[in-house]
Write an enzyme that holds these catalytic residues in place. Structure first.
Site, mmCIF file in Angstrom:
data_model
loop_
_atom_site.group_PDB
_atom_site.id
_atom_site.type_symbol
_atom_site.label_atom_id
_atom_site.label_comp_id
_atom_site.label_asym_id
_atom_site.label_seq_id
_atom_site.Cartn_x
_atom_site.Cartn_y
_atom_site.Cartn_z
ATOM 1 N N ASP A 199 -12.462 -12.802 10.340
ATOM 2 C CA ASP A 199 -11.995 -13.367 11.601
ATOM 3 C C ASP A 199 -12.750 -12.755 12.772
ATOM 4 O O ASP A 199 -13.646 -11.924 12.620
ATOM 5 C CB ASP A 199 -10.464 -13.264 11.721
ATOM 6 N N ALA B 254 -7.467 -12.865 27.593
ATOM 7 C CA ALA B 254 -8.426 -13.291 26.557
ATOM 8 C C ALA B 254 -9.152 -14.568 26.986
ATOM 9 O O ALA B 254 -9.688 -14.645 28.088
ATOM 10 C CB ALA B 254 -7.717 -13.448 25.209
ATOM 11 N N GLU B 255 -9.135 -15.609 26.110
ATOM 12 C CA GLU B 255 -9.855 -16.859 26.422
ATOM 13 C C GLU B 255 -8.911 -17.927 26.961
ATOM 14 O O GLU B 255 -9.264 -19.099 27.053
ATOM 15 C CB GLU B 255 -10.579 -17.353 25.160
ATOM 16 N N GLN B 256 -7.697 -17.521 27.346
ATOM 17 C CA GLN B 256 -6.660 -18.505 27.683
ATOM 18 C C GLN B 256 -6.973 -19.328 28.930
ATOM 19 O O GLN B 256 -6.528 -20.469 29.043
ATOM 20 C CB GLN B 256 -5.307 -17.797 27.811
ATOM 21 N N GLU C 261 -0.034 -25.501 17.812
ATOM 22 C CA GLU C 261 1.334 -25.822 17.396
ATOM 23 C C GLU C 261 1.966 -26.846 18.342
ATOM 24 O O GLU C 261 2.755 -27.689 17.919
ATOM 25 C CB GLU C 261 2.168 -24.546 17.318
ATOM 26 N N HIS D 138 -3.915 -12.826 15.109
ATOM 27 C CA HIS D 138 -5.070 -12.919 14.208
ATOM 28 C C HIS D 138 -4.633 -13.111 12.763
ATOM 29 O O HIS D 138 -5.263 -13.839 12.006
ATOM 30 C CB HIS D 138 -5.926 -11.658 14.328
ATOM 31 N N ASN E 154 -3.280 -20.422 18.907
ATOM 32 C CA ASN E 154 -2.257 -20.701 17.885
ATOM 33 C C ASN E 154 -1.136 -21.540 18.491
ATOM 34 O O ASN E 154 -0.716 -22.553 17.928
ATOM 35 C CB ASN E 154 -1.644 -19.396 17.346
ATOM 36 N N HIS F 212 1.300 -19.645 27.433
ATOM 37 C CA HIS F 212 0.152 -18.821 27.831
ATOM 38 C C HIS F 212 -1.169 -19.423 27.365
ATOM 39 O O HIS F 212 -2.233 -18.926 27.711
ATOM 40 C CB HIS F 212 0.305 -17.416 27.253
#
Length: 475
Positions: free
Chosen positions: A115, A391-393, A376, A18, A372, A368
Site C-alpha cells: 500500500d 492528507a489528499e482530502q 462508501e 490503510h 474510503n 472529511h
C-alpha cells in the site's frame, strides 16, 4: 499458471484508513479470483479499533493475516513530526521483520502488493525476485501528482502554496496551490522530502493498482496510460495502470444497533450522516459551530463525535477508537443533546459507517472526504457536503464538487478558517431541501450505477483485475 495456485502477499501500513482497503482488496482477490492471500499488517499498539478489526478479520478463512509488531520509533520522532513522516519511519523500522517473515514462507509469494506507505519494500522484493505492485487506495489524480512531484521539485522554486498559477500535471486537471496534499505545504519539512521519495519509489514497481474506475476519472486514467510527458518519469517500460475500484467494505448483516434502529424510524433520504473518518478531528471552536449549524438547520442527522483537537486535524489517526468514550460529548454546547433529541442522534467516537450509508433513510453525508468514506458514499448514491481536513482530502473535495458535481463545499477551506454555523445551516438545507440538492443527488445515483457496472463481470474494473492476475501468472 493457474490463478488458483497463485499466492499474493499484501503489505499494509498502520492505521484503519490503510488496513481497510488492503483487507478489502485481499478479500476481492481471494473470493473472486481464487488466489491465496497473505496480509502482512504493520500494527500499532495504540489503536483499539485496529486490534479488534484485525482479530475479526482473522476469523475469515479466505485470507491469512500476519501482524507485524509495532516498532518503537519514539527515539526517531518528536512532537512536531508530521503523520506522513511517522508512517514512513514506522514502515522503515519494520522492514527487517517484514523481510524475515517473507524469507520464512514455505510458499514464497508469486507477487507482492504494497500500500501507499510501504513502497520502501523495493529492495526486499528485488532480493527475493518477487514481482511487485503498488496499491494506490485513492484517486488516479493523486497518483498522477505523486509520481510527477519529482518534476515539480526540480522545476519549481519556493513554496507551492505561494504560486499564482495552478500546478499543471500533464494530461490531468490542473491543481490549485491551496489544494496541494499536506506534505507539499512546507518544502522545508521532512514530510515533503519523504513524499518526493515515495513518488519516485512508485515509478520502480511493476505496475500500480488504483481504487478508482474508468468512468469516474477517464481523462486522468488515459493520461497515466498514454501521456508521454507524464509517463516519462516511470522507470518500468510498459508500466501498467490497473483501475480496480471502487473496492469497499461490505455491509455486515448483524444485530441492528441503536443507530440503525433509529434510522429505521426516519423518512426516506431524510438524514445527514456527519463523520470525519477514523482519525479526523475538529478544533473546539469548529465543533461548537458545527453543533449549532446542525441544530439551526432543522435537518435530521447522525453525528459521530470525538473529542476536539486544537492541534493537527489528523491527530487522532493512529489512535482511532481510543479508549475514552466518556469525554466526547462533554465538548458539545450546553443543552445541545436535549434540544436536538427528536432531530438527531449523537454517537460517541465510532459508528458502523458502511451500514449507515447504505440505509435508505440517509440522504446526505457531511464528510472529511477521505477516499474510503468517499467510495462508501458514492457506491450508495449518497451526495456529500465536502469538509476536507488533511492528507489528499482537499483534492478529493475539489473533484467531488467541481468535476463530478456530487458534493457542495464551504466557500473557504475548513483548514483555512472556521466554517460558521450560518454557512453549515445553509449547506445542510441546500443539500436536503433544494433543486440544487436534488440535482446533486441524481448525479450521485448515476455514479452508484456506474460503480456497480465497473465491478460486475465484464465491467472495466473486473477486467482490470483479470489483467493484473494474468500479468502475475505470466511473470
Amino acid at each position: 499458471m493457474d490463478s488458483s495456485k497463485l499466492h499474493v502477499a499484501i503489505l499494509s501500513s498502520p492505521g484503519m484508513g490503510h488496513l481497510i482497503p488492503v483487507l478489502v482488496l485481499g478479500n476481492r482477490l481471494a473470493t473472486h479470483h481464487n488466489i491465496k492471500i497473505t496480509i502482512l499488517a504493520i500494527t500499532t499498539s495504540s489503536s483499539l479499533t485496529e486490534t479488534q478489526f484485525l482479530k475479526k478479520s482473522h476469523e475469515k478463512e479466505t485470507i491469512e493475516i500476519i501482524p507485524i509488531p509495532s516498532v518503537d520509533i519514539s527515539h526517531l520522532i518528536d512532537s512536531s513530526t508530521k503523520l506522513f513522516t511517522r508512517f514512513r519511519i514506522l514502515v522503515r523500522e519494520a522492514l527487517p521483520e517484514i523481510r524475515s517473515v517473507i524469507a520464512s514462507m514455505t510458499h514464497r509469494p508469486n507477487a507482492l502488493i504494497v500500500d501507499i506507505f510501504c513502497t520502501q519494500i523495493l529492495p526486499i522484493a528485488e532480493e527475493f525476485n518477487i514481482p511487485k505492485y503498488a496499491y494506490h487506495p485513492t484517486t488516479s489524480w493523486t497518483l498522477a501528482l505523486f509520481i510527477y512531484c519529482q518534476v515539480f521539485d526540480k522545476e519549481i522554486e519556493g513554496e507551492y502554496v505561494d504560486l499564482k498559477e495552478p500546478l499543471k500535471i500533464p494530461g490531468c486537471k490542473a491543481l490549485r496551490p491551496e489544494d496541494v496534499v499536506d506534505p507539499m505545504l512546507d518544502r522545508r519539512n521532512q514530510q515533503y522530502e519523504e513524499y518526493v521519495k515515495l513518488g519516485v519509489e512508485y515509478t520502480h514497481f511493476d505496475g500500480v493498482l488504483i481504487n478508482t474506475w474508468e468512468d469516474l476519472e477517464p481523462e486522468t486514467i488515459k493520461a497515466l496510460r498514454n501521456n508521454d510527458k507524464l509517463r516519462s518519469v516511470l522507470k518500468v517500460p510498459d508500466y501498467p495502470i490497473y483501475p480496480i475500484g471502487p473496492l469497499r467494505r461490505t455491509v455486515e448483516i448483524a444485530e441492528r444497533d441503536e443507530v440503525i434502529q433509529w434510522l429505521d424510524k426516519q423518512n426516506l433520504e431524510s438524514v445527514v450522516f456527519v463523520s470525519f473518518g477514523s482519525g479526523g478531528t475538529l478544533s473546539s471552536q469548529q465543533m461548537t459551530e458545527l453543533a449549532w449549524g446542525l441544530e439551526l438547520s432543522q435537518q435530521k442527522f447522525v453525528w459521530v463525535v470525538r473529542p476536539p483537537s486544537d492541534g493537527d486535524a489528523d491527530s487522532a489517526y493512529l489512535n482511532s477508537g481510543g479508549n475514552d468514550t466518556r469525554t466526547a460529548l462533554e465538548y458539545l454546547p450546553e443543552g445541545f443533546i436535549t434540544r436536538t433529541k427528536d432531530m438527531g442522534l449523537v454517537v460517541p467516537m465510532w459508528a458502523k459507517q458502511v451500514e449507515i450509508l447504505s440505509h435508505s433513510s440517509v440522504g446526505g453525508f457531511l464528510s472529511h472526504c477521505g477516499w474510503n468514506s468517499t467510495i462508501e458514499s458514492l457506491t450508495n448514491g449518497v451526495p456529500m457536503i465536502a469538509w476536507p481536513l488533511h492528507a489528499e482530502q482537499r483534492m478529493n473535495a475539489t473533484m467531488l464538487a467541481e468535476e463530478l458535481g456530487v458534493a457542495i463545499r464551504p466557500a473557504v477551506l475548513p483548514t483555512k478558517k472556521v466554517v460558521w454555523r450560518e454557512e453549515i445551516q445553509g449547506m445542510m438545507r441546500i443539500l436536503m431541501q433544494t433543486k440544487e440538492g436534488k440535482c446533486i443527488r441524481e448525479k450521485a445515483k448515476k455514479l452508484k450505477m456506474s460503480a456497480k457496472n465497473a465491478l460486475s463481470e465484464g465491467g472495466s474494473s473486473y477486467n482490470s483485475i483479470c489483467g493484473l492476475v494474468k500479468n502475475i501468472c505470466t511473470r
